[in-house]
Design an enzyme around this catalytic site. Sequence first.
Site, PDB file in Angstrom:
ATOM      1  N   THR A   1      34.507  35.187  38.972  1.00  0.00           N
ATOM      2  CA  THR A   1      35.294  34.057  39.467  1.00  0.00           C
ATOM      3  C   THR A   1      36.280  34.576  40.515  1.00  0.00           C
ATOM      4  O   THR A   1      36.457  35.791  40.672  1.00  0.00           O
ATOM      5  CB  THR A   1      36.096  33.400  38.330  1.00  0.00           C
ATOM      6  OG1 THR A   1      37.130  34.320  37.909  1.00  0.00           O
ATOM      7  CG2 THR A   1      35.203  33.046  37.140  1.00  0.00           C
TER       8      THR A   1
ATOM      9  N   TYR B   1      48.448  40.823  30.305  1.00  0.00           N
ATOM     10  CA  TYR B   1      47.253  39.986  30.180  1.00  0.00           C
ATOM     11  C   TYR B   1      46.615  40.176  28.807  1.00  0.00           C
ATOM     12  O   TYR B   1      46.301  39.204  28.105  1.00  0.00           O
ATOM     13  CB  TYR B   1      46.262  40.338  31.280  1.00  0.00           C
ATOM     14  CG  TYR B   1      45.008  39.489  31.269  1.00  0.00           C
ATOM     15  CD1 TYR B   1      45.036  38.174  31.718  1.00  0.00           C
ATOM     16  CD2 TYR B   1      43.798  40.002  30.800  1.00  0.00           C
ATOM     17  CE1 TYR B   1      43.895  37.389  31.698  1.00  0.00           C
ATOM     18  CE2 TYR B   1      42.654  39.230  30.782  1.00  0.00           C
ATOM     19  CZ  TYR B   1      42.706  37.920  31.234  1.00  0.00           C
ATOM     20  OH  TYR B   1      41.569  37.150  31.204  1.00  0.00           O
TER      21      TYR B   1
ATOM     22  N   ASN C   1      42.327  26.375  29.704  1.00  0.00           N
ATOM     23  CA  ASN C   1      41.647  27.433  30.459  1.00  0.00           C
ATOM     24  C   ASN C   1      42.550  28.146  31.458  1.00  0.00           C
ATOM     25  O   ASN C   1      42.315  29.314  31.772  1.00  0.00           O
ATOM     26  CB  ASN C   1      40.442  26.828  31.191  1.00  0.00           C
ATOM     27  CG  ASN C   1      39.919  27.738  32.280  1.00  0.00           C
ATOM     28  OD1 ASN C   1      39.280  28.746  32.024  1.00  0.00           O
ATOM     29  ND2 ASN C   1      40.206  27.372  33.532  1.00  0.00           N
TER      30      ASN C   1
ATOM     31  N   LYS D   1      46.361  37.239  25.840  1.00  0.00           N
ATOM     32  CA  LYS D   1      45.065  36.755  25.356  1.00  0.00           C
ATOM     33  C   LYS D   1      44.877  37.032  23.866  1.00  0.00           C
ATOM     34  O   LYS D   1      44.213  36.265  23.164  1.00  0.00           O
ATOM     35  CB  LYS D   1      43.934  37.381  26.172  1.00  0.00           C
ATOM     36  CG  LYS D   1      43.887  36.873  27.621  1.00  0.00           C
ATOM     37  CD  LYS D   1      43.700  35.364  27.682  1.00  0.00           C
ATOM     38  CE  LYS D   1      43.499  34.865  29.098  1.00  0.00           C
ATOM     39  NZ  LYS D   1      43.265  33.405  29.172  1.00  0.00           N
TER      40      LYS D   1
ATOM     41  N   ARG E   1      38.793  25.708  40.127  1.00  0.00           N
ATOM     42  CA  ARG E   1      37.795  26.723  40.476  1.00  0.00           C
ATOM     43  C   ARG E   1      37.477  27.549  39.229  1.00  0.00           C
ATOM     44  O   ARG E   1      38.045  27.338  38.160  1.00  0.00           O
ATOM     45  CB  ARG E   1      38.330  27.628  41.586  1.00  0.00           C
ATOM     46  CG  ARG E   1      39.585  28.406  41.210  1.00  0.00           C
ATOM     47  CD  ARG E   1      40.103  29.237  42.371  1.00  0.00           C
ATOM     48  NE  ARG E   1      41.132  30.182  41.930  1.00  0.00           N
ATOM     49  CZ  ARG E   1      41.671  31.103  42.706  1.00  0.00           C
ATOM     50  NH1 ARG E   1      41.285  31.197  43.977  1.00  0.00           N
ATOM     51  NH2 ARG E   1      42.589  31.923  42.251  1.00  0.00           N
TER      52      ARG E   1
ATOM     53  N   ASP F   1      51.057  21.776  36.075  1.00  0.00           N
ATOM     54  CA  ASP F   1      51.519  23.150  35.908  1.00  0.00           C
ATOM     55  C   ASP F   1      51.653  23.376  34.408  1.00  0.00           C
ATOM     56  O   ASP F   1      52.544  22.809  33.764  1.00  0.00           O
ATOM     57  CB  ASP F   1      52.867  23.343  36.610  1.00  0.00           C
ATOM     58  CG  ASP F   1      53.348  24.782  36.579  1.00  0.00           C
ATOM     59  OD1 ASP F   1      52.932  25.539  35.675  1.00  0.00           O
ATOM     60  OD2 ASP F   1      54.157  25.166  37.449  1.00  0.00           O
TER      61      ASP F   1
ATOM     62  N   VAL G   1      33.821  37.647  33.976  1.00  0.00           N
ATOM     63  CA  VAL G   1      33.140  36.475  34.533  1.00  0.00           C
ATOM     64  C   VAL G   1      33.423  36.461  36.030  1.00  0.00           C
ATOM     65  O   VAL G   1      34.584  36.578  36.447  1.00  0.00           O
ATOM     66  CB  VAL G   1      33.650  35.169  33.892  1.00  0.00           C
ATOM     67  CG1 VAL G   1      32.862  33.970  34.424  1.00  0.00           C
ATOM     68  CG2 VAL G   1      33.549  35.245  32.367  1.00  0.00           C
TER      69      VAL G   1
END
Length: 264
Positions: free
Chosen positions: A194, A157, A86, A161, A15, A59, A192
């Site tokens: 999602t 996070y 991703n 990143k 997704r 995974d 984004v």
Amino acid sequence: MRLEGKIALVTGAARGIGAGIADAFIPEGAKVWLTDVREEEGLLSAQRLGTHAVFRRLDVREEADWAKVVDEILATDSCIDVVVNNAGITGLEDAARPHDPEHASLEDWRAVHRTNLDGVFLGCKHAIRAMRPRGTGSIINISSRSGQVGIPAAAAYASSKAAVRNHTKTVALYCAEQGLKIRCNAILPAAVLTPMWEPMLGDGPERAQAMAEIVADTPLRRFAEPREVAALAVLLASDEATYMTGSELTIDGGLLAGTAARPR
């Protein structure tokens, strides 16, 4: 057909951005191996995309999974031309678990890094292994605008990143040093739209207000769509970008450019 004949592996492809990248790659001529831990959604995505899409459970935190899937692709298609790392999590799925620098638990910190950073490390490692025999390929890592600035409520996070950005450069330099034409670049999206955002947006009448608040400081005043990130992935995967390595492509609606001045 900018990717005609190319074999691509995309993680987190059930997704969101990963699915959007698979959607964009296949019409350009690629065969895409979609991977994810969400098996049901991944299988449905692959079925929707047709004969040039294959789903396998992967995974990204587990090296044994990487070895198994990469070996299967090599046995089936002889090569891997593109790897898109991703798969990622925010850690904010449970609103009751704080992720600020003072209150985040070590367990939660490590969980985010294990997916977002360890997963990218393993993806790059096995991509190089797969691409080395032919000496060419494209590795695309999905970082984030959050890796360029501090995010007080999402410390793990943001840290993960930022690390993805630097590892991308390290991989690019290493491959060049080895005399390999294996390129490694990063895409840095801002907000984004999602499923990753669902826990933060909520539902009902508050949803629209939450969305408006998130994009209030973005000059384009909207979320990005997965297809817009996918367009950059197509470029980096294609032979049009053979002189690009160690690069970062930011897609943030002008957020880092500053504040858009608006007349009163």
